[in-house]
Design a protein around this motif. Sequence first.
Motif, PDB file in Angstrom:
ATOM      1  N   LEU A 191       0.831  -1.206   0.000  1.00 17.37           N
ATOM      2  CA  LEU A 191       0.000   0.000   0.000  1.00 17.37           C
ATOM      3  C   LEU A 191       0.870   1.262   0.000  1.00 17.37           C
ATOM      4  O   LEU A 191       0.621   2.197  -0.769  1.00 17.37           O
ATOM      5  CB  LEU A 191      -0.923  -0.004   1.216  1.00 17.37           C
ATOM      6  CG  LEU A 191      -2.000   1.057   1.277  1.00 17.37           C
ATOM      7  CD1 LEU A 191      -2.981   0.889   0.124  1.00 17.37           C
ATOM      8  CD2 LEU A 191      -2.728   0.977   2.600  1.00 17.37           C
ATOM      9  N   GLY A 192       1.900   1.294   0.839  1.00  6.69           N
ATOM     10  CA  GLY A 192       2.803   2.446   0.861  1.00  6.69           C
ATOM     11  C   GLY A 192       3.554   2.610  -0.449  1.00  6.69           C
ATOM     12  O   GLY A 192       3.739   3.734  -0.943  1.00  6.69           O
ATOM     13  N   HIS A 193       3.977   1.501  -1.031  1.00  4.24           N
ATOM     14  CA  HIS A 193       4.674   1.546  -2.314  1.00  4.24           C
ATOM     15  C   HIS A 193       3.764   2.109  -3.395  1.00  4.24           C
ATOM     16  O   HIS A 193       4.183   2.941  -4.211  1.00  4.24           O
ATOM     17  CB  HIS A 193       5.153   0.143  -2.698  1.00  4.24           C
ATOM     18  CG  HIS A 193       5.897   0.107  -3.986  1.00  4.24           C
ATOM     19  ND1 HIS A 193       5.263  -0.078  -5.196  1.00  4.24           N
ATOM     20  CD2 HIS A 193       7.215   0.241  -4.259  1.00  4.24           C
ATOM     21  CE1 HIS A 193       6.161  -0.056  -6.156  1.00  4.24           C
ATOM     22  NE2 HIS A 193       7.356   0.128  -5.613  1.00  4.24           N
ATOM     23  N   GLU A 194       2.524   1.663  -3.416  1.00  2.00           N
ATOM     24  CA  GLU A 194       1.570   2.148  -4.420  1.00  2.00           C
ATOM     25  C   GLU A 194       1.300   3.642  -4.250  1.00  2.00           C
ATOM     26  O   GLU A 194       1.208   4.373  -5.232  1.00  2.00           O
ATOM     27  CB  GLU A 194       0.267   1.353  -4.335  1.00  2.00           C
ATOM     28  CG  GLU A 194      -0.778   1.770  -5.323  1.00  2.00           C
ATOM     29  CD  GLU A 194      -0.400   1.565  -6.781  1.00  2.00           C
ATOM     30  OE1 GLU A 194      -1.087   2.136  -7.650  1.00  2.00           O
ATOM     31  OE2 GLU A 194       0.589   0.873  -7.061  1.00  2.00           O
ATOM     32  N   ARG A 195       1.183   4.096  -3.016  1.00  2.00           N
ATOM     33  CA  ARG A 195       0.978   5.538  -2.785  1.00  2.00           C
ATOM     34  C   ARG A 195       2.168   6.357  -3.281  1.00  2.00           C
ATOM     35  O   ARG A 195       1.998   7.400  -3.904  1.00  2.00           O
ATOM     36  CB  ARG A 195       0.747   5.805  -1.302  1.00  2.00           C
ATOM     37  CG  ARG A 195      -0.621   5.391  -0.848  1.00  2.00           C
ATOM     38  CD  ARG A 195      -0.855   5.742   0.595  1.00  2.00           C
ATOM     39  NE  ARG A 195      -2.187   5.330   0.995  1.00  2.00           N
ATOM     40  CZ  ARG A 195      -2.527   5.009   2.212  1.00  2.00           C
ATOM     41  NH1 ARG A 195      -1.632   5.079   3.186  1.00  2.00           N
ATOM     42  NH2 ARG A 195      -3.744   4.630   2.491  1.00  2.00           N
ATOM     43  N   ARG A 196       3.386   5.869  -2.994  1.00  2.00           N
ATOM     44  CA  ARG A 196       4.576   6.585  -3.468  1.00  2.00           C
ATOM     45  C   ARG A 196       4.670   6.543  -4.997  1.00  2.00           C
ATOM     46  O   ARG A 196       5.061   7.525  -5.623  1.00  2.00           O
ATOM     47  CB  ARG A 196       5.836   6.003  -2.829  1.00  2.00           C
ATOM     48  CG  ARG A 196       5.975   6.379  -1.362  1.00  2.00           C
ATOM     49  CD  ARG A 196       7.317   5.960  -0.775  1.00  2.00           C
ATOM     50  NE  ARG A 196       7.527   4.524  -0.840  1.00  2.00           N
ATOM     51  CZ  ARG A 196       7.062   3.647   0.047  1.00  2.00           C
ATOM     52  NH1 ARG A 196       6.352   4.070   1.065  1.00  2.00           N
ATOM     53  NH2 ARG A 196       7.308   2.365  -0.086  1.00  2.00           N
ATOM     54  N   ARG A 197       4.299   5.419  -5.597  1.00  2.00           N
ATOM     55  CA  ARG A 197       4.340   5.306  -7.052  1.00  2.00           C
ATOM     56  C   ARG A 197       3.348   6.273  -7.705  1.00  2.00           C
ATOM     57  O   ARG A 197       3.668   6.950  -8.673  1.00  2.00           O
ATOM     58  CB  ARG A 197       4.013   3.874  -7.482  1.00  2.00           C
ATOM     59  CG  ARG A 197       4.179   3.634  -8.984  1.00  2.00           C
ATOM     60  CD  ARG A 197       3.565   2.330  -9.416  1.00  2.00           C
ATOM     61  NE  ARG A 197       2.123   2.308  -9.277  1.00  2.00           N
ATOM     62  CZ  ARG A 197       1.256   2.893 -10.117  1.00  2.00           C
ATOM     63  NH1 ARG A 197       1.698   3.577 -11.152  1.00  2.00           N
ATOM     64  NH2 ARG A 197      -0.042   2.805  -9.907  1.00  2.00           N
ATOM     65  N   ARG A 198       2.143   6.331  -7.135  1.00  2.00           N
ATOM     66  CA  ARG A 198       1.128   7.237  -7.677  1.00  2.00           C
ATOM     67  C   ARG A 198       1.536   8.701  -7.488  1.00  2.00           C
ATOM     68  O   ARG A 198       1.306   9.526  -8.363  1.00  2.00           O
ATOM     69  CB  ARG A 198      -0.221   6.961  -7.044  1.00  2.00           C
ATOM     70  CG  ARG A 198      -0.810   5.605  -7.469  1.00  2.00           C
ATOM     71  CD  ARG A 198      -2.136   5.320  -6.810  1.00  2.00           C
ATOM     72  NE  ARG A 198      -3.181   6.236  -7.240  1.00  2.00           N
ATOM     73  CZ  ARG A 198      -3.930   6.073  -8.324  1.00  2.00           C
ATOM     74  NH1 ARG A 198      -3.741   5.017  -9.080  1.00  2.00           N
ATOM     75  NH2 ARG A 198      -4.853   6.953  -8.635  1.00  2.00           N
ATOM     76  N   ALA A 199       2.146   9.015  -6.354  1.00  2.00           N
ATOM     77  CA  ALA A 199       2.599  10.387  -6.112  1.00  2.00           C
ATOM     78  C   ALA A 199       3.710  10.762  -7.087  1.00  2.00           C
ATOM     79  O   ALA A 199       3.744  11.889  -7.597  1.00  2.00           O
ATOM     80  CB  ALA A 199       3.079  10.538  -4.670  1.00  2.00           C
ATOM     81  N   ALA A 200       4.600   9.829  -7.376  1.00  2.00           N
ATOM     82  CA  ALA A 200       5.691  10.099  -8.309  1.00  2.00           C
ATOM     83  C   ALA A 200       5.163  10.307  -9.724  1.00  2.00           C
ATOM     84  O   ALA A 200       5.739  11.069 -10.503  1.00  2.00           O
ATOM     85  CB  ALA A 200       6.699   8.958  -8.286  1.00  2.00           C
ATOM     86  N   ALA A 201       4.059   9.659 -10.056  1.00  2.00           N
ATOM     87  CA  ALA A 201       3.468   9.807 -11.386  1.00  2.00           C
ATOM     88  C   ALA A 201       2.529  10.998 -11.466  1.00  2.00           C
ATOM     89  O   ALA A 201       1.972  11.283 -12.521  1.00  2.00           O
ATOM     90  CB  ALA A 201       2.721   8.522 -11.764  1.00  2.00           C
ATOM     91  N   GLY A 202       2.305  11.684 -10.339  1.00  2.00           N
ATOM     92  CA  GLY A 202       1.426  12.840 -10.329  1.00  2.00           C
ATOM     93  C   GLY A 202      -0.043  12.479 -10.297  1.00  2.00           C
ATOM     94  O   GLY A 202      -0.897  13.274 -10.666  1.00  2.00           O
TER      95      GLY A 202
END
Length: 90
Positions: free
Chosen positions: A71-82
């Motif tokens: 879940l944390g990885h997905e949040r960081r991935r989505r934040a990095a993609a804007g």
Amino acid sequence: MTDRTTTQPPGKVPLVLAGIALIIAIVAPLLVWTYAKTDPTLWGIPFFFWYQFLLVLVSVALTSVAYRLVLGHERRRRAAAGLPSGGDGA
């Protein structure tokens, strides 16, 4: 060049750790030779039964850790993609 600043996508380490946690939770109950015995007893309960109960608790903990890591990885991935964080389950 774009005006939008993006951050680096997260690494794969959290996903690898989540995978290891899940592998442990899956493989540990399959190792029957580790718990196919009655001794030692705990308050009169044979080893087999209390070890199985312990495995359930450990598996729940490991699965929860894996979930939080992904879940944390997905949040960081989505934040990095804007993208939006997806906190509403979407």
